[in-house]
Enzyme design. Sequence first.
Site, PDB file in Angstrom:
ATOM      1  N   THR A 198      -5.586  -3.361   2.388  1.00 29.75           N
ATOM      2  CA  THR A 198      -6.946  -2.827   2.421  1.00 29.75           C
ATOM      3  C   THR A 198      -7.931  -3.875   1.915  1.00 29.75           C
ATOM      4  O   THR A 198      -9.008  -4.074   2.491  1.00 29.75           O
ATOM      5  CB  THR A 198      -7.030  -1.570   1.527  1.00 29.75           C
ATOM      6  OG1 THR A 198      -5.933  -0.737   1.848  1.00 29.75           O
ATOM      7  CG2 THR A 198      -8.324  -0.834   1.708  1.00 29.75           C
ATOM      8  N   GLU A 415      25.116  -1.852 -23.467  1.00 28.44           N
ATOM      9  CA  GLU A 415      24.172  -2.919 -23.086  1.00 28.44           C
ATOM     10  C   GLU A 415      24.771  -4.293 -23.376  1.00 28.44           C
ATOM     11  O   GLU A 415      24.596  -5.226 -22.587  1.00 28.44           O
ATOM     12  CB  GLU A 415      22.836  -2.753 -23.820  1.00 28.44           C
ATOM     13  CG  GLU A 415      22.051  -1.498 -23.477  1.00 28.44           C
ATOM     14  CD  GLU A 415      21.848  -1.279 -21.986  1.00 28.44           C
ATOM     15  OE1 GLU A 415      21.651  -2.267 -21.261  1.00 28.44           O
ATOM     16  OE2 GLU A 415      21.908  -0.119 -21.547  1.00 28.44           O
TER      17      GLU A 415
HETATM   18  P1  ADP Z   1      -2.445  -1.795   0.267  1.00 27.59           P
HETATM   19  O1  ADP Z   1      -3.600  -1.489   1.159  1.00 27.59           O
HETATM   20  O2  ADP Z   1      -1.572  -2.901   0.778  1.00 27.59           O
HETATM   21  O3  ADP Z   1      -1.655  -0.622  -0.172  1.00 27.59           O
HETATM   22  P2  ADP Z   1      -4.530  -2.454  -1.566  1.00 27.59           P
HETATM   23  O4  ADP Z   1      -5.300  -3.455  -0.784  1.00 27.59           O
HETATM   24  O5  ADP Z   1      -5.085  -1.074  -1.590  1.00 27.59           O
HETATM   25  O6  ADP Z   1      -3.035  -2.400  -1.082  1.00 27.59           O
HETATM   26  O7  ADP Z   1      -4.321  -2.997  -3.042  1.00 27.59           O
HETATM   27  C1  ADP Z   1      -4.587  -2.250  -4.167  1.00 27.59           C
HETATM   28  C2  ADP Z   1      -5.207  -3.102  -5.234  1.00 27.59           C
HETATM   29  O8  ADP Z   1      -4.298  -4.090  -5.690  1.00 27.59           O
HETATM   30  C3  ADP Z   1      -6.402  -3.881  -4.754  1.00 27.59           C
HETATM   31  O9  ADP Z   1      -7.566  -3.139  -4.867  1.00 27.59           O
HETATM   32  C4  ADP Z   1      -6.402  -5.082  -5.659  1.00 27.59           C
HETATM   33  O10 ADP Z   1      -7.017  -4.750  -6.879  1.00 27.59           O
HETATM   34  C5  ADP Z   1      -4.945  -5.322  -5.932  1.00 27.59           C
HETATM   35  N1  ADP Z   1      -4.366  -6.339  -5.032  1.00 27.59           N
HETATM   36  C6  ADP Z   1      -3.371  -6.132  -4.139  1.00 27.59           C
HETATM   37  N2  ADP Z   1      -3.065  -7.270  -3.501  1.00 27.59           N
HETATM   38  C7  ADP Z   1      -3.875  -8.228  -3.979  1.00 27.59           C
HETATM   39  C8  ADP Z   1      -4.034  -9.632  -3.701  1.00 27.59           C
HETATM   40  N3  ADP Z   1      -3.282 -10.240  -2.788  1.00 27.59           N
HETATM   41  N4  ADP Z   1      -4.978 -10.290  -4.396  1.00 27.59           N
HETATM   42  C9  ADP Z   1      -5.728  -9.675  -5.318  1.00 27.59           C
HETATM   43  N5  ADP Z   1      -5.629  -8.363  -5.623  1.00 27.59           N
HETATM   44  C10 ADP Z   1      -4.708  -7.632  -4.977  1.00 27.59           C
END
Ligand code: ADP
Length: 617
Positions: A198, A415
């Site tokens: 996203t 463990e």
């Molecule tokens: P997906 O759509 O793949 O489920 P999202 O884009 O919604 O994942 O990611 C959720 C959050 O995780 C983002 O809003 C961001 O804060 C963080 N995030 C995920 N991937 C990245 C990335 N490659 N770089 C920086 N932040 C990331």
Amino acid sequence: MALFIRTIFALVMLIVLGGAAAVFWNMENRLQAISYNEFLTALEKNEITEVRLRDGQLSLKDTFGREFVTYSPAIPSLLPKLLEKGVIIYGSSDKSARLLSFAQLLIPVMLILLVWYSLLRNQPPGDGELDDKDKLKRFSPQEKHQQVTFRNVAGVPEAKEELLEVIDFLQRPKKYSKLGAVIPRGILFQGPPGTGKTLLARAIAGEAGVPFFSISGSDFVEMFVGVGAARVRDLFKEAKKQTPCIVFIDEIDAVGGRRSSGNIAGGQDERGQTLNALLVEMDGFSSEETIIILAATNRPDILDPALLRPGRFDRQINILPPDIKGRLQILQVYGQKMKLAEDMDLEKVARSTPGFTGAELASLMNEAALIAGRMGDSAIRPEHFEIAKDRILMGVERKGLVISEKDRKTMAYHEAGHAVLAKFLPETDPIHKITIIPRGRALGHTQQLPLADRHAYPKEYLLSRIKILMGGRVAEEICLNQQTTGAEDDFRQAIELATKMVCQWGMSENIGPMSYMKDDGAFLGEQLSRTVYSEETGQSVDREVKRLVESCYREARKILTAEKDFLIYLADMLLVNETLDQEEMEIIYECTSKKRKEGSAAKSPGDGMACAVSSTG
Ligand code: ADP
């Protein structure tokens, strides 16, 4: 239109319900009832001034202005008396009976209205008729505070590289159309949740400075047939008004799943219609309309092939959890906005978080900052990260859990069994931490962290892994002469791994280089494995898995028996310290070796106390 009909319907229902309520309100007599004798006495005393006659019922008013009601057995014989006493007499028709019959008429009308309304709701709404556009999120390029650019996305260099081209399409569509090129319509992001799909989609819109429309596939799917399809048409109608733009459909598998794989007849029909509407819209752009549809899924395997045809989502970009470099970049992106201590080494954090997605890393950073805040520190230090990571990986410490001394001892040996094997077996990941502090669902934990991200696992590594899993039970047997339920999860994991080695990775000599299962792709969620072997092969597979696990068990037993003094010593130190790291484990091993040489290795718990290990628990 639909809204207008709904409003009228709501008004009609309100009037009908109000009328019915009034009927029942009226039917209920709210006046105080007195006996006929009391009434006659009052009449004799000339206290009654007014009488209203209604079907055997007399509503009375006395000289004090009070109102009563009574019932007369014979009204005609009463009339002369009332006239004689000068009482004002009113006659009244039976109003409540009339109201009752009105109510009886209303009930069928209400039923008809209800049926009509439900039919109306099942009608596919026309374009623009949906009033619930709140499901569609819009970000226009003017909303600077909401804007995300490539600078916010880290750790996915290949995807970014590929998407640079898309940004150019959006910014200069004419450059391509002049040459007769058709700009790609759909790009599918596939990868596990939290990898930034996203975020990447929004970053493209931010970089290109175009409006961004976002909706989730599950928002299309409604109970009523046709609503999803209308929503798709609405979405594209909106988007076409603002070209060039990006339309992002998250969880496209919710609508784009294979049409034959539905299980609910109605739901299937609705999904099919929605998918068709989407396909029609995708095919229906003119070349002047630069709309790029980005879609995300973590189940690419279940998508309808029609969606992936050329001209639709023909470009697919895999977005996988970042490698060590990617993790470091993501940590740095978030680290810029945080107050990190001087001695904070983000590379070390990146190394110790294999398999973490971008979302998990973001949450790790935030959790560390929260812990630092809670502890009253002015900057985020490595120990805050350590606590945050444990919390994310293993759950919150269960401080309130009361564990008996006997159970603690069992856990310590269990463990220690895993840890000793992890130290002596070849091709294993180094030990990061051993703990007997209960966290989340687990009572104890031995954490190993790979030095580098692995993509292909050698057979030796997998065998060592199974042996380490056996270590807990074996240690309990050797040192405490007992078997407990604590090994359940270890056995489950060991059998899963052994089954994969035999059936999937062709690592068994008896079964041969065969792969009987389809890859379940780990991130695809649901197990898709389809066993396609005969019953006979199935039995040999079972035998082979059993043989493999048992041989690992024997090997684990051999090593732990040979290293029993070290095992006891380690368990002993775990009981004292609760948590040990790799360095402390090495010190304990050196002490054991020294004692061995001196011929006085620790033979029973307590002897090992002589070796100083700082407490970390
Ligand atoms: P997906 O759509 O793949 O489920 P999202 O884009 O919604 O994942 O990611 C959720 C959050 O995780 C983002 O809003 C961001 O804060 C963080 N995030 C995920 N991937 C990245 C990335 N490659 N770089 C920086 N932040 C990331």
